[in-house]
Motif scaffolding. Sequence first.
Motif, PDB file in Angstrom:
ATOM      1  N   LEU A  64       4.658  34.298  -0.224  1.00  0.00           N
ATOM      2  CA  LEU A  64       3.509  33.788   0.891  1.00  0.00           C
ATOM      3  C   LEU A  64       4.040  33.984   2.262  1.00  0.00           C
ATOM      4  N   ASP A  65       3.339  34.565   3.154  1.00  0.00           N
ATOM      5  CA  ASP A  65       3.815  35.186   4.432  1.00  0.00           C
ATOM      6  C   ASP A  65       3.439  33.909   5.413  1.00  0.00           C
ATOM      7  N   ASN A  66       2.165  33.444   5.330  1.00  0.00           N
ATOM      8  CA  ASN A  66       1.755  32.272   6.218  1.00  0.00           C
ATOM      9  C   ASN A  66       0.521  31.669   5.715  1.00  0.00           C
ATOM     10  N   LEU A  67       0.230  30.422   6.273  1.00  0.00           N
ATOM     11  CA  LEU A  67      -0.749  29.610   5.904  1.00  0.00           C
ATOM     12  C   LEU A  67      -1.290  28.937   6.718  1.00  0.00           C
ATOM     13  N   VAL A  68      -2.901  28.961   7.129  1.00  0.00           N
ATOM     14  CA  VAL A  68      -3.435  28.235   8.100  1.00  0.00           C
ATOM     15  C   VAL A  68      -4.348  27.267   7.377  1.00  0.00           C
ATOM     16  N   ASP A  69      -3.882  25.788   7.778  1.00  0.00           N
ATOM     17  CA  ASP A  69      -4.607  24.878   7.224  1.00  0.00           C
ATOM     18  C   ASP A  69      -6.056  24.562   7.788  1.00  0.00           C
ATOM     19  N   ALA A  70      -6.627  23.733   7.378  1.00  0.00           N
ATOM     20  CA  ALA A  70      -8.289  23.232   7.773  1.00  0.00           C
ATOM     21  C   ALA A  70      -8.213  22.680   9.216  1.00  0.00           C
ATOM     22  N   TYR A 100       6.343  31.295   6.979  1.00  0.00           N
ATOM     23  CA  TYR A 100       7.279  31.115   5.698  1.00  0.00           C
ATOM     24  C   TYR A 100       8.512  32.446   5.903  1.00  0.00           C
ATOM     25  N   GLN A 101       9.451  32.296   5.982  1.00  0.00           N
ATOM     26  CA  GLN A 101      10.616  33.274   6.199  1.00  0.00           C
ATOM     27  C   GLN A 101      11.514  33.238   4.995  1.00  0.00           C
ATOM     28  N   TYR A 102      11.967  34.326   4.532  1.00  0.00           N
ATOM     29  CA  TYR A 102      12.781  34.742   3.495  1.00  0.00           C
ATOM     30  C   TYR A 102      14.391  35.478   3.919  1.00  0.00           C
ATOM     31  N   PHE A 109      13.889  30.704   3.158  1.00  0.00           N
ATOM     32  CA  PHE A 109      15.013  29.897   4.098  1.00  0.00           C
ATOM     33  C   PHE A 109      14.619  29.094   5.191  1.00  0.00           C
ATOM     34  N   CYS A 110      13.418  29.462   5.486  1.00  0.00           N
ATOM     35  CA  CYS A 110      12.848  28.744   6.791  1.00  0.00           C
ATOM     36  C   CYS A 110      11.494  28.734   6.626  1.00  0.00           C
ATOM     37  N   ARG A 111      11.010  27.591   7.164  1.00  0.00           N
ATOM     38  CA  ARG A 111       9.294  27.159   7.169  1.00  0.00           C
ATOM     39  C   ARG A 111       9.050  26.746   8.579  1.00  0.00           C
ATOM     40  N   VAL A 112       8.113  27.455   9.333  1.00  0.00           N
ATOM     41  CA  VAL A 112       7.919  27.288  11.026  1.00  0.00           C
ATOM     42  C   VAL A 112       6.629  26.651  10.696  1.00  0.00           C
ATOM     43  N   LEU A 113       6.652  25.591  11.282  1.00  0.00           N
ATOM     44  CA  LEU A 113       5.148  25.002  11.753  1.00  0.00           C
ATOM     45  C   LEU A 113       4.768  25.107  13.033  1.00  0.00           C
ATOM     46  N   ARG A 114       3.659  25.879  13.302  1.00  0.00           N
ATOM     47  CA  ARG A 114       3.101  26.053  14.709  1.00  0.00           C
ATOM     48  C   ARG A 114       1.773  25.091  14.808  1.00  0.00           C
ATOM     49  N   ARG A 115       1.734  24.649  16.211  1.00  0.00           N
ATOM     50  CA  ARG A 115       0.524  23.698  16.198  1.00  0.00           C
ATOM     51  C   ARG A 115      -0.569  24.419  16.947  1.00  0.00           C
TER      52      ARG A 115
END
Length: 56
Positions: free
Chosen positions: A28-34, A41-43, A50-56
């Motif tokens: 999974l590369d990225n996800l945009v929620d509702a 996601y970085q691998y 190895f890394c999950r980056v949350l953007r607001r």
Amino acid sequence: MAKRAPNNILLISENTVTYNYNETKDVLDNLVDANGKTTKYQYDDNDRLFCRVLRR
């Protein structure tokens, strides 16, 4: 279970979730929620998360 495909859109309880799936690496590369928040996601070189980056 949703079919794995790039830029797929899921409809879950009237909330739309969009995700990008890398079929070549099977990750999974990225996800945009509702709410429009993106999680990227970085691998590592072995395709382990190895890394999950949350953007607001």
